[in-house]
Design a protein around this motif. Structure first.
Motif, PDB file in Angstrom:
ATOM      1  N   UNK A  27      -5.997   7.421  -1.768  1.00 58.63           N
ATOM      2  CA  UNK A  27      -6.208   6.447  -0.887  1.00 58.63           C
ATOM      3  C   UNK A  27      -4.932   5.844  -0.509  1.00 58.63           C
ATOM      4  N   UNK A  28      -4.158   4.950  -1.311  1.00 58.84           N
ATOM      5  CA  UNK A  28      -3.003   4.144  -0.809  1.00 58.84           C
ATOM      6  C   UNK A  28      -1.629   5.118  -0.863  1.00 58.84           C
ATOM      7  N   UNK A  29      -1.694   6.135  -1.602  1.00 58.82           N
ATOM      8  CA  UNK A  29      -0.536   7.128  -1.742  1.00 58.82           C
ATOM      9  C   UNK A  29       0.432   6.398  -2.928  1.00 58.82           C
ATOM     10  N   UNK A  30       0.173   5.469  -3.596  1.00 55.49           N
ATOM     11  CA  UNK A  30       1.032   4.959  -4.712  1.00 55.49           C
ATOM     12  C   UNK A  30       1.066   5.860  -5.924  1.00 55.49           C
ATOM     13  N   UNK A  31       2.066   5.951  -6.790  1.00 53.55           N
ATOM     14  CA  UNK A  31       2.104   6.734  -8.032  1.00 53.55           C
ATOM     15  C   UNK A  31       2.048   5.587  -8.992  1.00 53.55           C
ATOM     16  N   UNK A  32       1.262   6.003  -9.902  1.00 50.92           N
ATOM     17  CA  UNK A  32       0.750   5.345 -11.156  1.00 50.92           C
ATOM     18  C   UNK A  32       0.532   6.169 -12.225  1.00 50.92           C
TER      19      UNK A  32
END
Length: 95
Positions: free
Chosen positions: A14-19
């Motif tokens: 969705x947001x393309x953030x890496x976690x």
């Protein structure tokens, strides 16, 4: 001597953030073509990761990121069921 532990990282569709993988929710396409949330993170099947945020799920639906990641068309009824299961999984009220 302390070992450096490698923490697996995944990207939200969705947001393309890496976690870290443990902070993400995995949605899979099972070998028998069903789409469901994998709470264990270990079920077999093609998977996609989403932050525990409804906005990310909405972006994934709107931009067809989930469809592309799972390489399968997803009927609207399944998307609705998936959204309810997602909300239940993150502890939000579905009413």
């Amino acid at each position: 001597m302390i070992k450096n532990l490698k923490i697996p990282v995944r990207t939200c569709i969705g947001c393309k953030c890496k976690k870290p993988k443990k902070e993400m929710i995995r949605i899979i396409r099972t070998p028998d073509e069903k789409i469901e949330i994998d709470r264990t993170g270990k079920k077999s099947g093609r998977g996609a990761y989403i932050c525990g945020n409804v906005k990310c799920l909405d972006i994934a639906f709107r931009e067809n990121s989930l469809k592309k990641s799972l390489k399968q068309d997803i009927p609207l009824k399944t998307l609705d069921e998936l959204r309810k299961a997602f909300l239940k999984n993150i502890g939000e009220n579905t009413d």
